[in-house]
Design an enzyme around this catalytic site. Structure first.
Site, PDB file in Angstrom:
ATOM      1  N   HIS A  62       0.693  -1.062   0.112  1.00 34.37           N
ATOM      2  CA  HIS A  62      -0.158  -0.015   0.007  1.00 34.37           C
ATOM      3  C   HIS A  62       0.770   1.248   0.072  1.00 34.37           C
ATOM      4  O   HIS A  62       1.950   1.315   0.544  1.00 34.37           O
ATOM      5  CB  HIS A  62      -0.825  -0.032   1.363  1.00 34.37           C
ATOM      6  CG  HIS A  62      -1.854  -1.187   1.256  1.00 34.37           C
ATOM      7  ND1 HIS A  62      -2.271  -1.708   2.464  1.00 34.37           N
ATOM      8  CD2 HIS A  62      -2.412  -1.968   0.234  1.00 34.37           C
ATOM      9  CE1 HIS A  62      -2.824  -2.617   2.284  1.00 34.37           C
ATOM     10  NE2 HIS A  62      -3.094  -2.685   0.894  1.00 34.37           N
ATOM     11  N   LYS A  71       6.299   6.279   7.480  1.00 30.75           N
ATOM     12  CA  LYS A  71       5.585   5.477   8.333  1.00 30.75           C
ATOM     13  C   LYS A  71       6.858   4.950   9.276  1.00 30.75           C
ATOM     14  O   LYS A  71       7.890   4.398   8.801  1.00 30.75           O
ATOM     15  CB  LYS A  71       5.096   4.167   7.936  1.00 30.75           C
ATOM     16  CG  LYS A  71       3.854   4.469   6.932  1.00 30.75           C
ATOM     17  CD  LYS A  71       3.132   3.140   6.330  1.00 30.75           C
ATOM     18  CE  LYS A  71       1.939   3.780   5.468  1.00 30.75           C
ATOM     19  NZ  LYS A  71       1.428   2.574   4.805  1.00 30.75           N
ATOM     20  N   TYR A 131       1.684   1.786  13.753  1.00 27.24           N
ATOM     21  CA  TYR A 131       2.605   2.570  13.199  1.00 27.24           C
ATOM     22  C   TYR A 131       2.034   4.066  13.008  1.00 27.24           C
ATOM     23  O   TYR A 131       1.049   4.326  13.112  1.00 27.24           O
ATOM     24  CB  TYR A 131       2.718   2.003  11.582  1.00 27.24           C
ATOM     25  CG  TYR A 131       1.454   1.783  10.894  1.00 27.24           C
ATOM     26  CD1 TYR A 131       1.160   2.777   9.896  1.00 27.24           C
ATOM     27  CD2 TYR A 131       0.723   0.678  11.042  1.00 27.24           C
ATOM     28  CE1 TYR A 131       0.086   2.474   9.004  1.00 27.24           C
ATOM     29  CE2 TYR A 131      -0.199   0.324  10.237  1.00 27.24           C
ATOM     30  CZ  TYR A 131      -0.416   1.430   9.123  1.00 27.24           C
ATOM     31  OH  TYR A 131      -1.749   1.076   8.404  1.00 27.24           O
ATOM     32  N   ASP A 168      -6.426  -5.993  -1.782  1.00 21.25           N
ATOM     33  CA  ASP A 168      -5.195  -6.599  -2.222  1.00 21.25           C
ATOM     34  C   ASP A 168      -5.106  -7.521  -3.092  1.00 21.25           C
ATOM     35  O   ASP A 168      -4.250  -7.591  -4.006  1.00 21.25           O
ATOM     36  CB  ASP A 168      -4.527  -7.224  -0.796  1.00 21.25           C
ATOM     37  CG  ASP A 168      -4.167  -6.133   0.098  1.00 21.25           C
ATOM     38  OD1 ASP A 168      -4.163  -5.026  -0.258  1.00 21.25           O
ATOM     39  OD2 ASP A 168      -3.870  -6.495   1.223  1.00 21.25           O
TER      40      ASP A 168
END
Length: 181
Positions: A62, A71, A131, A168
């Site tokens: 992603h 991130k 995250y 996905d």
């Protein structure tokens, strides 16, 4: 906190200083001053995310084409194989990936700057990941590259078929993906 270089210079594995004794352990999972020193630039995090996934769940790859997100990822329960793909077209490492084990046991974090796709495979019965992101989530700008893209040829440590979301499964091939200038 110390930075461990990866095959992609801007992606850093971060090893925190853990203090342990008979009671357990303590460590700073984030310290702004130390983090800025490690990455060499000012970074502002605006959102924290928390995922919980079962064994063989594969999330990713992603990224956001606008409002790109840096991130800082860590695992607080379980173990994952974490993957980062360089999508910066003018980078010397464009189209290359780094894969590493993140776990509650090793306590390592990975810094993924803006311009990269990210995904992970759960290796334990379950895993929880936390995250921090440098920009907010904008679903209209989110993109997904296929986890099994033949050009990227990521060596996922799979034991059987992965568990995937519909998004996905429908990811784009790397050669068709929007990338960063």
């Amino acid at each position: 906190m110390k930075a461990i270089p990866t095959a992609i210079p801007d992606v850093l594995l971060i090893d925190p200083d853990v203090m342990s004794d008979e009671r357990g352990y303590f460590f700073e999972s984030f310290n702004h001053r130390s983090f800025v020193d490690l990455v060499g630039r000012e970074v502002e995090f605006v959102q924290d995310n928390h995922t919980c996934s079962g064994r063989q769940v594969l999330r990713g790859l992603h990224y956001q084409v606008r409002h790109a997100q840096g991130k800082l990822v860590r695992v607080v329960s379980g173990t994952v194989f974490d993957v980062v793909v360089d999508l910066r077209k003018h980078s010397a490492t464009f189209g290359r990936y780094v894969g590493t084990i993140l776990s509650a046991e090793n306590k390592k974090l990975i810094w993924i700057p803006e311009g990269f796709a990210h995904g992970f495979l759960v290796l334990s019965n379950a895993a929880e990941c936390l995250y921090k992101t440098t920009d907010y989530w904008y679903p209209e700008h989110e993109r997904c590259i296929r986890w099994d893209d033949p050009t990227l040829a990521i060596e996922w440590p799979l034991q059987g078929k992965p568990v995937l979301s519909a998004r996905d499964v429908g990811g784009q091939l790397f050669r068709e993906a929007e990338v960063f200038p």
